[in-house]
Every structure is written in structure tokens, then in C-alpha cells.
Design a protein around this motif. Structure first.
Motif, mmCIF file in Angstrom:
data_model
loop_
_atom_site.group_PDB
_atom_site.id
_atom_site.type_symbol
_atom_site.label_atom_id
_atom_site.label_comp_id
_atom_site.label_asym_id
_atom_site.label_seq_id
_atom_site.Cartn_x
_atom_site.Cartn_y
_atom_site.Cartn_z
ATOM 1 N N CYS A 5 16.243 -7.757 -34.738
ATOM 2 C CA CYS A 5 15.115 -8.194 -33.917
ATOM 3 C C CYS A 5 15.358 -9.591 -33.368
ATOM 4 N N SER A 8 11.141 -15.097 -31.830
ATOM 5 C CA SER A 8 10.134 -15.272 -30.796
ATOM 6 C C SER A 8 10.709 -16.003 -29.594
ATOM 7 N N HIS A 19 9.595 -11.342 -28.007
ATOM 8 C CA HIS A 19 9.523 -10.719 -29.325
ATOM 9 C C HIS A 19 8.063 -10.771 -29.733
ATOM 10 N N GLN A 192 11.139 -3.578 -29.002
ATOM 11 C CA GLN A 192 10.013 -4.016 -29.828
ATOM 12 C C GLN A 192 8.665 -3.841 -29.114
#
Length: 358
Positions: A5, A8, A19, A192
Motif C-alpha cells: 500500500c 498517504s 491513499h 485502494q
């Protein structure tokens, strides 16, 4: 399947990738988004049946209207997303676009003609299969449908849901995955998505009209914006190539020019590609070079402007019950819709505002 992932608003090669929740542009006025502009834009969208709208610039939100988290029916916008999902399988050889539907075993209860069975997958991708068997779902051009067997596959464009639905079936047969599994694994997880629900995705269509129904998708506006940003950036997300860059380029080249689009010709559309609509570019509008549009009934749109690193999404939310009714033939009330030219005119406002600042 697991993915690394992004942190941010992580920057990769100088580009911001969201994100979690999208982050706003720090200084929207540098893009011309003044209070006066915002008031004018709000009024413009208030006058349309738009329920939500989101504008992305540089990987951050420039403007939002309505509830961009609301999940609803994508209608024909699903087709452009299928094109994206096909990219990896085409590039790694699992899908051969020169395969014919006869070779794939595509058939209907009443039978397909020999000329129809010679249609290749690449013909279906440009809605030029020459197969005019009734489609298993609405959403195609029902006017002036040619007689069966009257057109050579690949030579005549007719916006035809039979083609699009069969492409979904071909994808599943050749990859061994459902369209919905691919949506989740190839897009929703690595990008995401904030609002994705696998259980909302479903097959819909008329009962008994065709063996091939429509693989309908239900997403939010802000998740559609992630899809648009992925395409606008050549299929990259962070440091990963999600959709092959070669496929992004090939799938957004004009393959059917506007003058050959027959009854589906639209204002400001220069042509059709592999399930994407391609806007007109003029010497006065170079910022539209490489642009692409996904378009769905009622007003579901994604516009990507790679030259400006901008994405725009319009939603005209349709309830699940209305979506089901439209697809099974019990739909009676046609709600107000947002037309493509109206959507593009809103995007024009952002471009003009940005150019004033530049």
C-alpha cells in the motif's frame, strides 16, 4: 492477493498518488478555483441532474460536488473498465484479439451465422462484430439495426450491447476469472478503492433473449476517479504498472472515426477506440491530446486529460432497483440525464480557469 500500500499522498517520480481518502489540492486558487468560480460551478451542476462530481488535479481533489462516496450503477461506463481489465491478458498472450467467436465456442440458442462466427475479439472491442442477434441487456443503439448477416465483421460500426456482453464472456473463458474478480484484484485492491463492495457487482439482463448478459458494476465517484487517474498516467499507480502502458495507448487510439459511427455519433467526439470514446482535439485545444471518456447512460462519465494530469467524474445516481428494472425490461420511467456534451462543457470551465492563472 496482497499489495504494497502507498503511504498517504505518497509521491512517486514527482507524482502524488492517493491513499485512503483523497487529499485536497493545497491551494485551489492556483488552478483558478476561486470562490466566484466555485459558486458558478455549483450553479451549473445544480441545473443538471448531476448527483455528484469530482475533479482531480495532480492526484488531489480540486473540487467536489454532492456525495462522491455514493455507490451506484455505472451503466455503460463498465465497458471501458473491461477494456482496462483486458490489458494484461492481451499483453501476456492469454487473450488473442484475432480469435474469432466461432473459435471460442460463442453460440446462441437460435444459432449464429457462419459470417457472424468469423467476428474477431478486436471487432467486438470496436463494436463492429456484424452480429445483430438481440442483446441480453439494454444500452445499445436500437435504431436502424442491420439485418443479420448483412455486414462483414470489422467493417461497420453499430453500438451493440451483444458485442460488449460477449467480450465479458470471452474474458472470463480465456483468463479463468470472472470480470468481478478481476475488478477487485486488478483495480480495487491495488488502487485502494474506498467504497468497493464485491457483492454489489452483478450480472443483469433480459431473461431468455441471449445467452450473454451484462456484467454490471456499481462504484462510487471517488473510486471512478482513481480509475481515471490510472489511465491518465499511462496505467501506473505508485511504482507499479497496473495496466500495460502499451495497452493504455492502443486502447485510446481512434479506431472508428466519428464519420463512421453512424447513429452513435456524438458532439465533440472524434471517434471510438477499444471501448473508450475519444474527444475532439483542435489546434486551439492541445490540452485534449490523449484524452479519453468512459460514458454510461443517465450521466455516468470519466474523463481523463493526460496533458494536464486531470480527471473528471460525473455521476447521476441510479438506485439498484432502477438498474435491475432497466435491465430486465420492467423499466418505465426515464429520469433526466446528463449528456456527454454537458459534462465536457463543465470540464471546459476548469480548463479555462486554469489557463487564466497560467
Amino acid at each position: 492477493m496482497s499489495f504494497t500500500c502507498l503511504k498517504s499522498d505518497e509521491k512517486i517520480n514527482g507524482r502524488v498518488f492517493p491513499h485512503g481518502t483523497w487529499q485536497p489540492v493545497a491551494d485551489p486558487e492556483k488552478n483558478g478555483i476561486t470562490p466566484a468560480f466555485r459558486a458558478d460551478l455549483d450553479a451549473t451542476l445544480d441545473a443538471l441532474p448531476t448527483t455528484s462530481f469530482i475533479a482531480i488535479s495532480g492526484g488531489e481533489t480540486l473540487y467536489t460536488y454532492g456525495d462522491v462516496s455514493e455507490v451506484s450503477y455505472l451503466a455503460s461506463t463498465r465497458k471501458s473498465i473491461l477494456s482496462m481489465l483486458m490489458g494484461n491478458a492481451v499483453c501476456d498472450g492469454r487473450i488473442d484479439l484475432d480469435l474469432t467467436i466461432g473459435e471460442l465456442g460463442i453460440e446462441e440458442d437460435v444459432g449464429l451465422l457462419a459470417i457472424e462466427k468469423s467476428a474477431r475479439l478486436r471487432d467486438l472491442l470496436i463494436s463492429s462484430s456484424g452480429v445483430y442477434h438481440p442483446a441480453g441487456s439494454p444500452g445499445g443503439d436500437m435504431k436502424d439495426v442491420p439485418a443479420r448477416g448483412s455486414k462483414t465483421p470489422g467493417e461497420y460500426f453499430h453500438y451493440n450491447n451483444w458485442d460488449f456482453n460477449v467480450l465479458g464472456a470471452a474474458f472470463e473463458k480465456l483468463t479463468g476469472r470472472s470480470v468481478f474478480a478481476a475488478l477487485e484484484e486488478d483495480l480495487a485492491l491495488p488502487l485502494q478503492f474506498e467504497d468497493f463492495d464485491r457483492d454489489r457487482q452483478r450480472m443483469l439482463g433480459y431473461n431468455g433473449q441471449s445467452r450473454y448478459l451484462a456484467y454490471h458494476l456499481f462504484l462510487s465517484g471517488r473510486d471512478m476517479a482513481r480509475i481515471g487517474l490510472l489511465m491518465a498516467r499511462g496505467g501506473t499507480w505508485g511504482d507499479r504498472q497496473i495496466v500495460p502502458a502499451e495497452w493504455v495507448a492502443k486502447s485510446t487510439q481512434i479506431r472508428v472515426p466519428a464519420e463512421a459511427m453512424n447513429g452513435s455519433r456524438k458532439q465533440r467526439v472524434a471517434g471510438y477506440s477499444y471501448l473508450w470514446w475519444i474527444p475532439v482535439v483542435t489546434p486551439e485545444t492541445p490540452e485534449w491530446q490523449g484524452a479519453f471518456v468512459a460514458a454510461g447512460h443517465f450521466g455516468q462519465f470519466i474523463l481523463g486529460l493526460p496533458m494536464l494530469d486531470m480527471v473528471f467524474v460525473n455521476r447521476r445516481a441510479i438506485s439498484d432497483d432502477m438498474a435491475v428494472a432497466r435491465n430486465n425490461g420492467t423499466f418505465t420511467d426515464e429520469p433526466a440525464t446528463v449528456k456527454m456534451e454537458e459534462f465536457l462543457a463543465v470540464a471546459d470551465k476548469f480548463i479555462a480557469a486554469r489557463q487564466k492563472v497560467d
